[in-house]
Design a protein around this motif. Structure first.
Motif, PDB file in Angstrom:
ATOM      1  N   ASN A   1       0.851  -1.185   0.000  1.00  0.00           N
ATOM      2  CA  ASN A   1       0.000   0.000   0.000  1.00  0.00           C
ATOM      3  C   ASN A   1       0.895   1.247   0.000  1.00  0.00           C
ATOM      4  O   ASN A   1       1.645   1.492   0.944  1.00  0.00           O
ATOM      5  CB  ASN A   1      -0.912  -0.007   1.236  1.00  0.00           C
ATOM      6  CG  ASN A   1      -2.027   1.008   1.110  1.00  0.00           C
ATOM      7  OD1 ASN A   1      -1.884   2.022   0.428  1.00  0.00           O
ATOM      8  ND2 ASN A   1      -3.138   0.746   1.769  1.00  0.00           N
TER       9      ASN A   1
ATOM     10  N   LYS B   1       1.324   5.721   4.766  1.00  0.00           N
ATOM     11  CA  LYS B   1       1.547   4.299   5.039  1.00  0.00           C
ATOM     12  C   LYS B   1       3.046   4.015   5.111  1.00  0.00           C
ATOM     13  O   LYS B   1       3.828   4.585   4.323  1.00  0.00           O
ATOM     14  CB  LYS B   1       0.937   3.443   3.911  1.00  0.00           C
ATOM     15  CG  LYS B   1      -0.571   3.353   3.964  1.00  0.00           C
ATOM     16  CD  LYS B   1      -0.979   2.287   4.960  1.00  0.00           C
ATOM     17  CE  LYS B   1      -2.483   2.192   5.054  1.00  0.00           C
ATOM     18  NZ  LYS B   1      -2.888   1.281   6.132  1.00  0.00           N
TER      19      LYS B   1
ATOM     20  N   THR C   1       0.442  -4.765   8.756  1.00  0.00           N
ATOM     21  CA  THR C   1      -0.728  -5.649   8.718  1.00  0.00           C
ATOM     22  C   THR C   1      -1.006  -6.076   7.284  1.00  0.00           C
ATOM     23  O   THR C   1      -0.694  -5.344   6.344  1.00  0.00           O
ATOM     24  CB  THR C   1      -2.005  -4.951   9.244  1.00  0.00           C
ATOM     25  OG1 THR C   1      -2.248  -3.797   8.450  1.00  0.00           O
ATOM     26  CG2 THR C   1      -1.886  -4.555  10.689  1.00  0.00           C
TER      27      THR C   1
ATOM     28  N   GLN D   1     -14.410  -5.059   1.321  1.00  0.00           N
ATOM     29  CA  GLN D   1     -14.543  -3.714   1.881  1.00  0.00           C
ATOM     30  C   GLN D   1     -13.173  -3.141   2.291  1.00  0.00           C
ATOM     31  O   GLN D   1     -12.840  -2.014   1.935  1.00  0.00           O
ATOM     32  CB  GLN D   1     -15.469  -3.771   3.098  1.00  0.00           C
ATOM     33  CG  GLN D   1     -15.827  -2.389   3.635  1.00  0.00           C
ATOM     34  CD  GLN D   1     -16.953  -2.475   4.659  1.00  0.00           C
ATOM     35  OE1 GLN D   1     -17.965  -3.131   4.407  1.00  0.00           O
ATOM     36  NE2 GLN D   1     -16.776  -1.853   5.793  1.00  0.00           N
ATOM     37  N   ASP D   2     -12.399  -3.953   2.995  1.00  0.00           N
ATOM     38  CA  ASP D   2     -11.099  -3.461   3.473  1.00  0.00           C
ATOM     39  C   ASP D   2     -10.108  -3.250   2.334  1.00  0.00           C
ATOM     40  O   ASP D   2      -9.322  -2.304   2.352  1.00  0.00           O
ATOM     41  CB  ASP D   2     -10.501  -4.443   4.503  1.00  0.00           C
ATOM     42  CG  ASP D   2     -11.135  -4.277   5.868  1.00  0.00           C
ATOM     43  OD1 ASP D   2     -12.142  -3.543   5.956  1.00  0.00           O
ATOM     44  OD2 ASP D   2     -10.643  -4.871   6.840  1.00  0.00           O
ATOM     45  N   SER D   3     -10.157  -4.155   1.363  1.00  0.00           N
ATOM     46  CA  SER D   3      -9.197  -4.004   0.256  1.00  0.00           C
ATOM     47  C   SER D   3      -9.581  -2.840  -0.640  1.00  0.00           C
ATOM     48  O   SER D   3      -8.726  -2.169  -1.212  1.00  0.00           O
ATOM     49  CB  SER D   3      -9.093  -5.297  -0.551  1.00  0.00           C
ATOM     50  OG  SER D   3     -10.352  -5.685  -1.003  1.00  0.00           O
TER      51      SER D   3
ATOM     52  N   SER E   1     -10.979  -0.094   0.453  1.00  0.00           N
ATOM     53  CA  SER E   1     -10.669   1.151   1.150  1.00  0.00           C
ATOM     54  C   SER E   1      -9.182   1.284   1.485  1.00  0.00           C
ATOM     55  O   SER E   1      -8.764   2.290   2.042  1.00  0.00           O
ATOM     56  CB  SER E   1     -11.511   1.248   2.425  1.00  0.00           C
ATOM     57  OG  SER E   1     -11.263   0.118   3.226  1.00  0.00           O
TER      58      SER E   1
ATOM     59  N   ASN F   1      -7.368  -0.626   3.528  1.00  0.00           N
ATOM     60  CA  ASN F   1      -7.116  -0.847   4.947  1.00  0.00           C
ATOM     61  C   ASN F   1      -6.111  -1.992   5.140  1.00  0.00           C
ATOM     62  O   ASN F   1      -6.428  -3.034   5.695  1.00  0.00           O
ATOM     63  CB  ASN F   1      -8.455  -1.163   5.630  1.00  0.00           C
ATOM     64  CG  ASN F   1      -8.330  -1.237   7.132  1.00  0.00           C
ATOM     65  OD1 ASN F   1      -7.359  -0.727   7.689  1.00  0.00           O
ATOM     66  ND2 ASN F   1      -9.279  -1.866   7.770  1.00  0.00           N
ATOM     67  N   TYR F   2      -4.906  -1.799   4.642  1.00  0.00           N
ATOM     68  CA  TYR F   2      -3.855  -2.834   4.723  1.00  0.00           C
ATOM     69  C   TYR F   2      -2.506  -2.197   4.403  1.00  0.00           C
ATOM     70  O   TYR F   2      -2.430  -1.120   3.815  1.00  0.00           O
ATOM     71  CB  TYR F   2      -4.133  -3.967   3.711  1.00  0.00           C
ATOM     72  CG  TYR F   2      -4.250  -3.489   2.282  1.00  0.00           C
ATOM     73  CD1 TYR F   2      -3.129  -3.335   1.478  1.00  0.00           C
ATOM     74  CD2 TYR F   2      -5.496  -3.189   1.737  1.00  0.00           C
ATOM     75  CE1 TYR F   2      -3.239  -2.876   0.172  1.00  0.00           C
ATOM     76  CE2 TYR F   2      -5.617  -2.734   0.433  1.00  0.00           C
ATOM     77  CZ  TYR F   2      -4.483  -2.584  -0.347  1.00  0.00           C
ATOM     78  OH  TYR F   2      -4.589  -2.118  -1.635  1.00  0.00           O
ATOM     79  N   ASP F   3      -1.456  -2.914   4.804  1.00  0.00           N
ATOM     80  CA  ASP F   3      -0.107  -2.548   4.342  1.00  0.00           C
ATOM     81  C   ASP F   3       0.293  -3.460   3.194  1.00  0.00           C
ATOM     82  O   ASP F   3       0.855  -3.013   2.205  1.00  0.00           O
ATOM     83  CB  ASP F   3       0.901  -2.695   5.495  1.00  0.00           C
ATOM     84  CG  ASP F   3       0.642  -1.695   6.602  1.00  0.00           C
ATOM     85  OD1 ASP F   3       0.484  -0.499   6.280  1.00  0.00           O
ATOM     86  OD2 ASP F   3       0.569  -2.101   7.779  1.00  0.00           O
TER      87      ASP F   3
ATOM     88  N   LYS G   1      -2.812   1.422  -4.389  1.00  0.00           N
ATOM     89  CA  LYS G   1      -3.678   2.549  -4.018  1.00  0.00           C
ATOM     90  C   LYS G   1      -3.031   3.892  -4.343  1.00  0.00           C
ATOM     91  O   LYS G   1      -3.345   4.918  -3.729  1.00  0.00           O
ATOM     92  CB  LYS G   1      -4.065   2.489  -2.533  1.00  0.00           C
ATOM     93  CG  LYS G   1      -4.949   1.296  -2.198  1.00  0.00           C
ATOM     94  CD  LYS G   1      -6.337   1.448  -2.784  1.00  0.00           C
ATOM     95  CE  LYS G   1      -7.146   0.180  -2.674  1.00  0.00           C
ATOM     96  NZ  LYS G   1      -8.382   0.223  -3.443  1.00  0.00           N
TER      97      LYS G   1
END
Lengths: 323, 553
Positions: free
Chosen positions: B320, B325, B401, B438-440, B442, B444-446, B479
């Protein structure tokens, strides 16, 4: 008796409200947007928002819940997010399939359990008693899905006598029934054994022996009938366990029952289907319990006396208080 | 008394032994893997040496015989609709079944990537965004009517209206599509991409006639009761929760390749072991979507035939790169790349049937494959990685994460261990599908492992780095992108010359390597377990089964 039944039926209302409230609450705290799920990942934010509005997802949770319950009262359990079909119409045929498996499983479990229980009681403290105990505990200890795979391996893969999955033919029901049934054998065996031992020690059995009755007559005519009352009660309660066990096994055996439907719906986050399925199972279970309780009263006249005398006592107390 | 206890103990022992005996097939199979594995494995190994690089897929000769037999194919789950395009859905199982019922204008040769004639006998690009197709004149639709260009125009209307939000409808310019005459139709696209032709071979681009759809009760009804199309098979019955049955289309235009089996029955069993045992017992002939991790076990089992094949999609580890980040720091990304044991990861990810990827594209896709890394560059360099982390200001380590579905957890575990060696603590968040999406979406990960189908230059190619996508529907990716990269990808998709396109893509891959945007991991695999005598595994789209191609040896 009628009052008792009405009272029990009224008790269904808070139970079902409780079940639905818990599942509905889970839906609201679980992440993921149902509107996004219905429309797919490619839908625009505007489309998702419009869908949320259409489904009433922007309303307060309590409003959504009341709306849902109002629908349920009118027989509307919602619409599946996945298929767009009414949940009730999807569940109804599956309910019949699950009912067949559950009843079959209970019949198998009860038959084997009672048989082993009698044997165990008659041969108490012998090696037969020990073997029966080991066999029944074995099936209770091993997880049902493991037993399921072992049964498939034996009866489908090795012996080719039963289909591995599916219920295209009546033979397809045998393994799921057997699998759920075997897990309840231990319970029936223990209850039958202890009940039989208790009854066999009663004075009237001794009297029967003194009168020269044959052992077979004493066992199967006098003792067994009385010993069956607690067993019959456990049959009723085990129906619930069998439905629960069936949920997992329907997935393994590819059986289109309510259990598989709920499991699939959970993985798909198809909330109306999960909610509808759980509510229908809850209704079925409470109704079954009611029927079982009523049948106990029929079987065991002592219970009838207790219920009637109980209400008579209450009446008397009320009258006393009023006076 | 002692004797009785002994008997009880013996009986308990017997129970345990009988249980072990019942479950011995798996252990026997494992033993057989070492003892006789070479014979079984050679079946797939020979297939693996074909040009396609696939393990047992698309390599059998085509079958021309017909029988009255039935083939039962075990799928993991039941689709919500069979004709997905009619209701805007793209479910894998639905695509497999739909492919049997509906023909597309063109097909692709899965070994070469070549576009081949199907309902269209010829095609010609009129300009960059319009292609003219000439239709066969011997095709009959479900109701017996002849296929006309009006049917194609009607189908385009369905794609662009009911499936406007998916790739099925997104790239077609409905207003630019015309029926030039009864057998000629021009399709307009709203984006320049010569490989859109390959996309038209996907089953969601199947052709239906309006008369058939109307007779079936409209789009919604036809999606579930699809008495439509001109495919090798016709829909017969859907037993909800149990099975979907198709029957061979006796009026199929290609008489030579009309389907060996008279009936195809699709069944739905979630449990992979139960699906495979259905094949072993003879109840089913095919168990689809088996876990690759179990592939070796089935290869060693001589009672079944196991197909393990890649399908044009490499798994990639994305970093990401959003501002803020930790992984937006290139040195951190390079350190992670150096610390990863790519060979070990490939072993786990492909169960030993694939090797570490040296390019963004899979080696199967020879048209566009560029080897951007050497094997030496993929070697683990813990000291180099530590030095980079130190330079990045993380000498004391850092916490990251990653998110993934259940099936990626073993790979993340390998990465977690690799990163531990350089002082990076990786937290693995295993999610269910909706939460993962949803998380991918937005970001919401490293770190995230996501593959991309690269068997053609679809308009979606390298979508993770297109500015228009990164904040919308793209699952995973960096991203972040640059206008240069975005434009270069667009140009590569539009390029008409294949050789030039391959070079363009090679340049893009070099940029990605230099900027360490992602790490190429391994080719993703499908595993299919079949009856011992089953032949003819062909695949469509993302390696899905072509259920019409099977036959018996």
């Amino acid at each position: 008796m009628v009052k008792y039944i009405i009272k029990r039926l009224l008790l269904l209302i808070p139970i079902l409200l409780g079940v639905s409230a818990i599942i509905f609450a889970l839906k609201t705290v679980t992440p993921g947007d149902p509107a996004r799920q219905i429309l797919g990942n490619d839908a625009t934010e505007e489309q998702v928002e419009a869908k949320r509005q259409e489904l009433g997802l922007n309303d307060p949770v309590i409003v959504q819940y009341v709306r849902y319950i109002a629908g349920v009262v009118h027989g509307d359990f919602g619409t599946s997010y996945r298929t767009g079909e009414p949940v009730l119409s999807e569940i109804a045929p599956r309910l019949l399939t699950s009912a067949k498996i559950t009843l079959g499983a209970v019949a198998i479990g009860a038959f084997l359990g009672i048989l082993l229980g009698i044997l165990s009681a008659l041969k108490k403290y012998t090696w037969v008693d020990s073997v029966v105990l080991v066999i029944s505990m074995f099936f209770q200890s091993v997880p049902e899905f493991v037993v399921a795979l072992v049964l498939i391996m034996i009866f489908a893969v090795k012996l080719h006598v039963l289909p591995a999955t599916g219920i295209d033919t009546p033979l397809g029901y045998i393994m799921p029934m057997l699998c759920v049934g075997l897990s309840s054998v231990a319970g029936y065996t223990r209850i039958t054994r202890s009940s039989m031992l208790e009854v066999l020690g009663e004075d009237y059995i001794r009297t029967a022996r003194a009168k020269g009755q044959t052992e077979n007559n004493i066992t199967y005519h006098h003792a067994l009938r009385n010993a069956m009352i607690p067993v019959a009660q456990s049959v009723g309660t085990s129906l619930g366990n069998s439905i629960g066990g069936g949920m997992v096994l329907e997935t393994v055996f590819g059986v289109p029952g309510v259990g598989k439907y709920i499991v699939d719906s959970i993985t798909q986050r198809n909330y109306p289907s999960v909610l509808g399925g759980a509510l229908i199972i809850a209704i079925a279970l409470t109704v079954i319990n009611l029927i079982v309780d009523i049948s106990f009263v029929m079987i065991d006249p002592r219970l009838k006396t207790t219920i009637i005398s109980g209400s008579a006592r209450k009446k008397a107390k009320k009258a006393q208080a009023a006076a | 008394m002692k004797g009785k206890k002994l008997i009880a103990l013996l009986s308990a022992g017997l129970m345990v032994l009988s249980m072990a005996g019942c479950g011995s097939t798996a252990s026997t199979a494992s033993t057989a893997a070492s003892a006789s594995g070479s014979a079984a494995a050679s079946t797939t190994a020979s297939a693996s040496t074909t040009a396609s690089g696939a393990y047992g897929a698309n390599v059998d000769p085509e079958n021309t015989k017909k029988t009255d037999e039935t083939i039962t194919i075990g799928l993991a789950s039941e689709p919500s609709a069979i004709w997905g395009a009619a209701v805007g859905k793209t479910e894998n199982e639905g695509q497999i079944i739909q492919n049997c019922l509906m023909d597309t204008l063109v097909t692709t040769d899965r070994t070469t990537g070549e576009v081949k004639a199907n309902l269209a006998t010829a095609w010609e690009w009129v300009d960059d965004t319009h292609c003219k197709f000439t239709l066969r004149d011997d095709v009959t639709m479900n109701n017996g009517d002849k296929l006309t260009s009006a049917d194609v125009i009607y189908s385009i209307g369905v794609w662009t209206s009911a499936s406007a939000n998916t790739d099925t409808g997104r790239y077609i310019d409905a207003a630019g599509c015309t029926a030039d005459d009864d057998k000629t139709v021009t399709i307009g696209f709203n984006t320049k991409a010569p490989d859109l032709l390959s996309m038209l071979a996907w089953s969601n681009f199947g052709i239906a006639s309006e008369a058939d759809v109307t007779a079936a009760g409209g789009l919604e009804a036809a999606a579930k009761n699809p008495l439509i199309g001109s495919g090798k098979y016709k829909f017969k019955e859907w037993k909800s929760g149990q099975s979907i049955t198709l029957e061979r289309n006796d009026n199929y235009w290609n008489k030579d390749y009309a389907g060996y089996y008279k009936t195809i029955v699709f069944t739905f069993t979630n449990d992979a072991a139960a699906r495979a045992m259905a094949v072993q017992s003879g109840d089913a002939q095919i168990a689809y979507d088996m876990p690759v991790s179990q592939g070796a076990t089935y290869v060693a089992n001589t009672e079944v035939k196991t197909f393990i094949y890649s399908f044009g999609q490499n798994a990639h580890l994305w970093y990401n790169m959003k501002d803020g980040k930790t992984t937006s720091n290139q040195k951190v990304r390079e350190a992670i790349d150096k610390a990863i044991d790519f060979d070990a990861l490939a072993q786990v990810g492909t169960a030993g049937y694939g090797k570490a990827a040296l390019g963004y594209f899979t080696e199967d896709t020879t048209k566009y494959y560029n080897q951007t890394y050497t094997a030496e560059e993929r070697a683990v360099d813990v000291e180099g990685a530590k030095k980079l982390l130190e330079e990045a200001g993380y000498a004391n380590g850092l916490e990251l994460t990653c998110i993934g579905l259940q099936d990626t957890t073993p790979m993340y575990t390998v990465i977690q261990e690799n990163l531990r060696a350089i002082g990076v603590t990786l937290t693995i968040n295993t999610l269910d599908t909706p939460q993962f999406v949803q998380d991918s979406n937005s970001g919401n990960y490293d770190l995230i492992i996501v593959g991309e189908l690269t068997d053609a230059r679809y308009p979606t190619l390298m979508c993770f780095m297109r500015q228009a996508n990164i904040d919308t529907f793209v699952i995973g990716g960096p991203k972040a992108t640059t206008p240069e990269l975005d434009n270069a990808i667009g140009a590569a998709i539009e390029e008409k010359d294949e050789t030039a396109a391959k070079k363009d893509l090679g340049d893009i891959e070099k940029t990605m390597k230099d900027s360490m945007i992602e790490s190429n991991l391994y080719p993703e695999m499908h595993t299919v377990v079949g009856a011992k005598d089953i032949m003819g595994l062909k695949t469509i789209e993302r390696g899905f089964l072509d259920a019409t191609s099977f036959y018996k040896a």
